[in-house]
Design an enzyme around this catalytic site. Structure first.
Site, short mmCIF file in Angstrom:
data_model
loop_
_atom_site.label_atom_id
_atom_site.label_comp_id
_atom_site.label_asym_id
_atom_site.label_seq_id
_atom_site.Cartn_x
_atom_site.Cartn_y
_atom_site.Cartn_z
CG HIS A 1 -1.45 8.96 -24.58
ND1 HIS A 1 -2.34 9.68 -23.71
CD2 HIS A 1 -0.46 9.08 -24.93
CE1 HIS A 1 -1.59 10.20 -22.57
NE2 HIS A 1 -0.07 10.00 -23.15
CE LYS B 1 -1.75 13.40 -14.70
NZ LYS B 1 -2.02 13.25 -16.67
CD GLU C 1 -5.39 15.20 -15.54
OE1 GLU C 1 -3.78 14.94 -15.86
OE2 GLU C 1 -6.06 14.49 -16.87
CG HIS D 1 -0.18 14.44 -23.75
ND1 HIS D 1 0.89 15.60 -24.46
CD2 HIS D 1 1.05 13.23 -23.22
CE1 HIS D 1 1.88 15.54 -23.67
NE2 HIS D 1 2.35 14.24 -23.16
CG ASN E 1 -2.98 14.48 -20.95
OD1 ASN E 1 -1.88 13.78 -20.85
ND2 ASN E 1 -3.76 14.47 -19.65
NE ARG F 1 -0.13 16.31 -13.38
CZ ARG F 1 0.79 15.34 -12.62
NH1 ARG F 1 -0.18 15.42 -11.56
NH2 ARG F 1 1.02 14.89 -13.09
NE ARG G 1 -3.86 -2.07 2.49
CZ ARG G 1 -4.22 -2.84 2.58
NH1 ARG G 1 -2.61 -2.82 3.87
NH2 ARG G 1 -4.41 -4.37 3.40
CG HIS H 1 5.66 9.88 -24.56
ND1 HIS H 1 3.91 9.38 -24.73
CD2 HIS H 1 5.71 10.41 -24.07
CE1 HIS H 1 3.06 10.13 -23.92
NE2 HIS H 1 4.22 11.63 -23.88
P1 NAD Z 1 12.41 5.37 -21.82
O1 NAD Z 1 12.10 5.42 -20.96
O2 NAD Z 1 11.76 4.65 -22.83
O3 NAD Z 1 13.14 5.78 -22.79
C1 NAD Z 1 13.98 6.20 -23.91
C2 NAD Z 1 14.99 5.52 -24.12
O4 NAD Z 1 16.33 6.00 -23.62
C3 NAD Z 1 15.24 4.18 -23.20
O5 NAD Z 1 15.76 2.50 -24.77
C4 NAD Z 1 16.63 3.73 -22.75
O6 NAD Z 1 16.18 2.74 -21.58
C5 NAD Z 1 17.01 4.83 -23.24
N1 NAD Z 1 17.78 5.62 -22.30
C6 NAD Z 1 16.87 6.36 -20.44
N2 NAD Z 1 18.10 6.95 -20.75
C7 NAD Z 1 19.25 7.11 -21.46
C8 NAD Z 1 20.48 7.47 -21.00
N3 NAD Z 1 21.19 8.37 -19.98
N4 NAD Z 1 20.99 7.29 -22.72
C9 NAD Z 1 20.99 6.43 -23.30
N5 NAD Z 1 19.89 5.47 -23.23
C10 NAD Z 1 19.09 5.59 -21.98
O7 NAD Z 1 11.39 6.70 -22.59
P2 NAD Z 1 10.99 8.17 -22.42
O8 NAD Z 1 11.01 9.02 -23.59
O9 NAD Z 1 12.35 8.63 -21.13
O10 NAD Z 1 9.63 8.03 -21.69
C11 NAD Z 1 8.12 7.92 -22.28
C12 NAD Z 1 7.07 7.13 -21.45
O11 NAD Z 1 7.40 8.26 -19.76
C13 NAD Z 1 6.54 6.69 -21.75
O12 NAD Z 1 5.96 5.98 -20.99
C14 NAD Z 1 4.90 8.58 -20.89
O13 NAD Z 1 4.04 7.48 -21.73
C15 NAD Z 1 5.75 8.35 -20.17
N6 NAD Z 1 5.30 9.82 -19.69
C16 NAD Z 1 4.90 10.39 -18.33
C17 NAD Z 1 4.42 11.14 -17.39
C18 NAD Z 1 4.06 11.34 -16.54
O14 NAD Z 1 3.93 12.06 -16.14
N7 NAD Z 1 4.32 9.94 -15.42
C19 NAD Z 1 5.28 11.79 -18.48
C20 NAD Z 1 5.17 12.08 -20.25
C21 NAD Z 1 5.68 10.70 -20.85
N1 GLY Z 2 2.44 14.60 -18.79
C1 GLY Z 2 1.61 14.80 -18.10
C2 GLY Z 2 0.60 15.54 -15.83
O1 GLY Z 2 2.19 15.07 -15.66
O2 GLY Z 2 0.08 15.52 -16.01
#
Ligand code: NAD
Ligand code: GLY
Length: 361
Positions: free
Chosen positions: A250, A141, A235, A246, A243, A239, A119, A263
């Site tokens: 998405h 998030k 949100e 997005h 998006n 907030r 939890r 992404h």
């Molecule tokens: P990712 O985590 O897949 O990383 C991209 C690639 O880069 C991967 O292959 C990873 O292994 C590699 N990598 C990471 N750091 C590295 C480094 N320093 N050097 C070399 N390679 C490296 O992708 P991302 O773009 O970081 O994140 C995308 C994800 O984030 C999506 O799932 C998206 O939905 C999510 N997201 C979440 C939020 C949130 O608020 N939680 C906001 C935006 C995006």
């Molecule tokens: N990336 C959208 C949010 O954090 O609300």
């Protein structure tokens, strides 16, 4: 090092931005409550950056590492289950701190694990992609994808701190850097016109990885994000402007089965569609919509959906968007660069028209 605070009742936390932070034990110490830490990372990042992190934490706690496979395609409940198996199998308790070392995928998965394990256990974000440093590691998030929809399963769960070491960006592939720039452009478009203008003039130096320009872009983005999150953590309203682009993005990611496009690339094409729709509805000046498209183009990001994706594909997938309320679709639109609104004031025909023109061959 620069510190930006995210101020939330009872769960405020710092975002540390700087160089040489991964191996800095003093940064970790105040944020680790107990003696046990699980670092979750992936098979690409582990050989690059786990060592300094594990060494730093070892001076204050017992550290274990769990490596998940790399890729958005693994951002699902199967991976969550593997991590739970490991945590239960190694007797992690309620005070075990989960540390996410990686991009947004590792961060979203680990955060959801931390939110659910017994939890809720403490959680630290160490983002290593530009996208994660400016967006996903901040704001709480967390979650995973379902084959029918992006980020459909998750929780709001804030970290104890975010440690963004900009040196990690040195190993980031160009394509990933550009994907991070998409979310940076988003902040300018939705609430920071001066930042958008700065991006228009500095995009070349950001693409050349000028350290000062990157540091400024990361700080400005985190500042923007933390202000929005402070106003509306869960949100209930504003907030949702984070998006921007997005809902379309998405849909692209889901249509592609979470492969092929990153992404940030899907969001970039989505922002162009959202700006087009804003202009079509006479909310936004056509010249401002053009500026958004031009900046995205100059960044080397897609401005159109993937070949073969049709407006009906968008419309079908967009029904599942989390902003849909009582069956009514809501989108983030712009009234000018730097000002976003949440709107359902558009007709199906207007939306379809814009989707038809953006998907036309
Ligand atoms: P990712 O985590 O897949 O990383 C991209 C690639 O880069 C991967 O292959 C990873 O292994 C590699 N990598 C990471 N750091 C590295 C480094 N320093 N050097 C070399 N390679 C490296 O992708 P991302 O773009 O970081 O994140 C995308 C994800 O984030 C999506 O799932 C998206 O939905 C999510 N997201 C979440 C939020 C949130 O608020 N939680 C906001 C935006 C995006
Ligand atoms: N990336 C959208 C949010 O954090 O609300």
């Amino acid at each position: 090092m620069k510190t930006i605070s995210v101020n939330l009742p009872g769960r405020s936390y710092p975002i540390y931005i700087g160089t040489e932070l991964l191996g800095n034990a003093k940064l970790f110490e105040p944020h680790i409550r107990n003696k046990k830490v699980l670092v979750v990372t992936n098979s690409t990042i582990e050989p690059l950056y786990a060592r300094p992190v594990v060494d730093a934490i070892s001076s204050v706690a017992d550290v274990d590492t769990f490596v998940i496979p790399d890729g958005e395609i693994h951002k699902n409940l199967d991976t969550i289950s593997l991590i739970f198996d490991h945590m239960i199998g190694t007797a992690c308790d309620r005070n075990t701190t989960v540390v996410a070392l990686g991009g947004g995928v590792v961060g979203d998965i680990s955060g959801f694990v931390a939110a659910c394990y017994q939890r809720g256990v403490p959680f630290i974000q160490i983002p290593t992609t530009l996208l994660a440093q400016v967006d996903s590691s901040v704001g709480g998030k967390t979650g995973v994808n379902h084959k029918l929809g992006k980020n459909m399963i998750g929780a709001f769960y804030q970290p104890q701190c975010v440690i963004a070491d900009t040196n990690t960006l040195n190993s980031l592939p160009d394509r990933e850097l550009k994907a991070g720039l998409a979310e940076i452009i988003k902040y300018g478009a939705i609430r920071d016109a001066a930042f958008f203008s700065w991006l228009e003039s500095e995009i070349g130096s950001l693409l050349d990885r000028n350290p000062e320009s990157l540091a400024h872009a990361i700080e400005r983005s985190c500042q923007n994000k933390s202000e929005v999150v402070e106003e509306d953590e869960r949100e209930a309203g504003m907030r949702a402007i984070l998006n921007f682009g997005h809902t379309f993005g998405h849909a692209i990611e889901t249509w592609l089965g979470y492969e092929t496009w990153l992404h940030g690339e899907a969001v970039a094409a989505g922002m162009v569609i959202a700006a087009d729709l804003s202009a079509k509805l006479d909310l936004l000046d056509q010249t401002e919509s053009n500026r958004i498209k031009q900046l995205i183009e100059k960044t080397g990001l897609p401005t159109r959906p993937p070949t073969g994706m049709k407006s009906k594909d968008f419309l079908e997938l967009m029904k599942l968007d989390k902003k849909v309320q009582s069956g009514k679709m809501r989108l983030i639109l712009l009234t000018k660069i730097g000002k976003a609104v949440i709107s359902s004031e558009f007709s199906h025909a207007e939306l379809e028209h814009v989707l038809n023109s953006s998907t036309a061959d």
